[in-house]
Motif scaffolding. Structure first.
Motif, PDB file in Angstrom:
ATOM      1  N   LEU A  34       0.682  -1.207   0.012  1.00 59.73           N
ATOM      2  CA  LEU A  34      -0.064  -0.091  -0.053  1.00 59.73           C
ATOM      3  C   LEU A  34       0.796   1.297  -0.074  1.00 59.73           C
ATOM      4  CD1 LEU A  34      -2.669  -1.020   2.482  1.00 59.73           C
ATOM      5  CD2 LEU A  34      -2.892  -1.063  -0.021  1.00 59.73           C
ATOM      6  N   GLN A  35       2.030   1.039   0.350  1.00 62.92           N
ATOM      7  CA  GLN A  35       3.028   2.479   0.555  1.00 62.92           C
ATOM      8  C   GLN A  35       3.248   2.944  -0.901  1.00 62.92           C
ATOM      9  OE1 GLN A  35       6.675   1.417   2.617  1.00 62.92           O
ATOM     10  NE2 GLN A  35       6.472  -0.393   1.675  1.00 62.92           N
ATOM     11  N   TYR A  36       3.347   1.821  -1.590  1.00 56.96           N
ATOM     12  CA  TYR A  36       3.720   2.143  -3.217  1.00 56.96           C
ATOM     13  C   TYR A  36       2.556   2.698  -4.161  1.00 56.96           C
ATOM     14  CZ  TYR A  36       8.179   0.114  -1.546  1.00 56.96           C
ATOM     15  OH  TYR A  36       9.083  -0.280  -0.883  1.00 56.96           O
ATOM     16  N   ASP A  37       1.352   2.649  -3.588  1.00 57.81           N
ATOM     17  CA  ASP A  37       0.290   3.037  -4.198  1.00 57.81           C
ATOM     18  C   ASP A  37      -0.046   4.625  -4.778  1.00 57.81           C
ATOM     19  OD1 ASP A  37      -0.486   0.521  -4.435  1.00 57.81           O
ATOM     20  OD2 ASP A  37      -2.308   0.595  -2.779  1.00 57.81           O
ATOM     21  N   CYS A  41       3.081   5.229 -11.663  1.00 57.93           N
ATOM     22  CA  CYS A  41       3.655   3.856 -12.212  1.00 57.93           C
ATOM     23  C   CYS A  41       5.138   3.890 -12.962  1.00 57.93           C
ATOM     24  CB  CYS A  41       2.483   3.244 -13.114  1.00 57.93           C
ATOM     25  SG  CYS A  41       0.981   2.627 -12.541  1.00 57.93           S
ATOM     26  N   ASP A  42       5.291   4.915 -13.567  1.00 57.51           N
ATOM     27  CA  ASP A  42       6.744   4.996 -14.366  1.00 57.51           C
ATOM     28  C   ASP A  42       7.910   5.024 -13.273  1.00 57.51           C
ATOM     29  OD1 ASP A  42       5.731   7.513 -13.816  1.00 57.51           O
ATOM     30  OD2 ASP A  42       6.713   8.491 -15.488  1.00 57.51           O
ATOM     31  N   GLN A  43       7.602   5.839 -12.290  1.00 58.04           N
ATOM     32  CA  GLN A  43       8.717   6.013 -11.398  1.00 58.04           C
ATOM     33  C   GLN A  43       8.633   4.709 -10.474  1.00 58.04           C
ATOM     34  OE1 GLN A  43       7.618   9.521  -8.719  1.00 58.04           O
ATOM     35  NE2 GLN A  43       9.721   9.081  -7.669  1.00 58.04           N
ATOM     36  N   LEU A  44       7.712   3.750 -10.349  1.00 59.42           N
ATOM     37  CA  LEU A  44       7.737   2.755  -9.383  1.00 59.42           C
ATOM     38  C   LEU A  44       8.207   1.606 -10.057  1.00 59.42           C
ATOM     39  CD1 LEU A  44       6.797   1.582  -6.825  1.00 59.42           C
ATOM     40  CD2 LEU A  44       4.593   0.765  -7.735  1.00 59.42           C
ATOM     41  N   LEU A  45       7.911   1.600 -11.497  1.00 58.90           N
ATOM     42  CA  LEU A  45       8.553   0.780 -12.293  1.00 58.90           C
ATOM     43  C   LEU A  45      10.228   0.659 -12.194  1.00 58.90           C
ATOM     44  CD1 LEU A  45       6.049   0.283 -15.192  1.00 58.90           C
ATOM     45  CD2 LEU A  45       6.668  -1.387 -13.591  1.00 58.90           C
ATOM     46  N   ALA A  46      10.505   2.001 -12.355  1.00 57.23           N
ATOM     47  CA  ALA A  46      11.954   2.526 -12.682  1.00 57.23           C
ATOM     48  C   ALA A  46      12.719   2.062 -11.264  1.00 57.23           C
ATOM     49  CB  ALA A  46      12.179   4.022 -12.833  1.00 57.23           C
ATOM     50  N   SER A 100       1.768  -3.773  -5.704  1.00 55.73           N
ATOM     51  CA  SER A 100       1.324  -2.536  -6.260  1.00 55.73           C
ATOM     52  C   SER A 100       1.076  -2.341  -7.765  1.00 55.73           C
ATOM     53  CB  SER A 100       2.095  -1.426  -5.405  1.00 55.73           C
ATOM     54  OG  SER A 100       1.438  -0.241  -5.891  1.00 55.73           O
ATOM     55  N   ILE A 101       2.185  -2.789  -8.452  1.00 56.74           N
ATOM     56  CA  ILE A 101       2.162  -2.578  -9.918  1.00 56.74           C
ATOM     57  C   ILE A 101       1.098  -3.771 -10.289  1.00 56.74           C
ATOM     58  CG2 ILE A 101       3.542  -3.483 -11.846  1.00 56.74           C
ATOM     59  CD1 ILE A 101       6.076  -2.298 -10.238  1.00 56.74           C
ATOM     60  N   ASP A 102       0.759  -4.787  -9.869  1.00 61.60           N
ATOM     61  CA  ASP A 102      -0.097  -5.722 -10.496  1.00 61.60           C
ATOM     62  C   ASP A 102      -1.611  -5.198 -10.308  1.00 61.60           C
ATOM     63  OD1 ASP A 102       1.761  -7.371 -11.515  1.00 61.60           O
ATOM     64  OD2 ASP A 102       1.646  -8.772  -9.734  1.00 61.60           O
ATOM     65  N   ARG A 103      -1.547  -4.524  -9.060  1.00 64.18           N
ATOM     66  CA  ARG A 103      -3.061  -4.259  -8.765  1.00 64.18           C
ATOM     67  C   ARG A 103      -3.550  -2.832  -9.369  1.00 64.18           C
ATOM     68  NH1 ARG A 103      -2.026  -4.226  -3.524  1.00 64.18           N
ATOM     69  NH2 ARG A 103      -1.288  -2.225  -3.365  1.00 64.18           N
ATOM     70  N   GLY A 107       2.372  -0.257 -16.389  1.00 64.94           N
ATOM     71  CA  GLY A 107       3.037  -0.840 -17.342  1.00 64.94           C
ATOM     72  C   GLY A 107       2.453  -1.898 -18.557  1.00 64.94           C
ATOM     73  N   LYS A 108       1.088  -2.023 -18.384  1.00 63.70           N
ATOM     74  CA  LYS A 108       0.324  -2.575 -19.273  1.00 63.70           C
ATOM     75  C   LYS A 108      -0.225  -1.699 -20.115  1.00 63.70           C
ATOM     76  CE  LYS A 108      -0.558  -6.432 -16.524  1.00 63.70           C
ATOM     77  NZ  LYS A 108      -1.544  -7.476 -15.734  1.00 63.70           N
ATOM     78  N   PRO A 109      -0.253  -1.895 -21.557  1.00 66.14           N
ATOM     79  CA  PRO A 109      -0.776  -0.751 -22.375  1.00 66.14           C
ATOM     80  C   PRO A 109      -2.654  -0.887 -22.226  1.00 66.14           C
ATOM     81  CG  PRO A 109      -0.186  -2.537 -23.634  1.00 66.14           C
ATOM     82  CD  PRO A 109       0.408  -2.681 -22.308  1.00 66.14           C
TER      83      PRO A 109
END
Length: 119
Positions: A34-37, A41-46, A100-103, A107-109
């Motif tokens: 939850l802390q990453y929500d 997205c682009d910053q989290l992926l990097a 968090s990324i999956d939820r 990264g998915k178009p």
């Protein structure tokens, strides 16, 4: 009297392991996603990719746990090296970021909407 001293000595030895046990320290590696929500997205992926690269881990890393014998987990001292503890902590962070990324479907178009004529 000897029996009491033996019990007291074993209790003191067991309390010395509290806070430094393998199972307790491995549980600390699990983080909430939850802390990453709130991170874009682009910053989290990097951030995830950079952490994985820093520790030579795959971007799909998941925490692992040792299997202590028959309930001795709280009493088994943590004998991992500092490098291994840091790698295990990074694995927990990567896993939390991935959840968090999956939820959020980062990264998915976006699905292309098909235009069609009504009728």
């Amino acid at each position: 009297m000897r029996w009491n001293m033996l019990v007291l000595a074993s209790c003191l030895a067991a309390t010395g392991c509290v806070g430094n046990s393998m199972s307790e320290r491995q549980d600390d590696n699990i983080e909430s996603s939850l802390q990453y929500d709130t991170v874009p997205c682009d910053q989290l992926l990097a951030q995830r990719n950079g952490l994985a690269q820093q520790y030579n881990l795959p971007t799909t890393a998941k925490p692992t746990f040792s299997n202590p014998a028959m309930g001795f987990g709280p009493f088994t001292p943590d004998v991992r090296s500092k490098a291994q503890r840091d790698t295990d902590k990074a694995t927990g962070e990567i896993d939390a970021m991935n959840r968090s990324i999956d939820r959020r479907n980062c990264g998915k178009p976006d699905k292309q909407k098909k235009f069609s004529l009504p009728g």
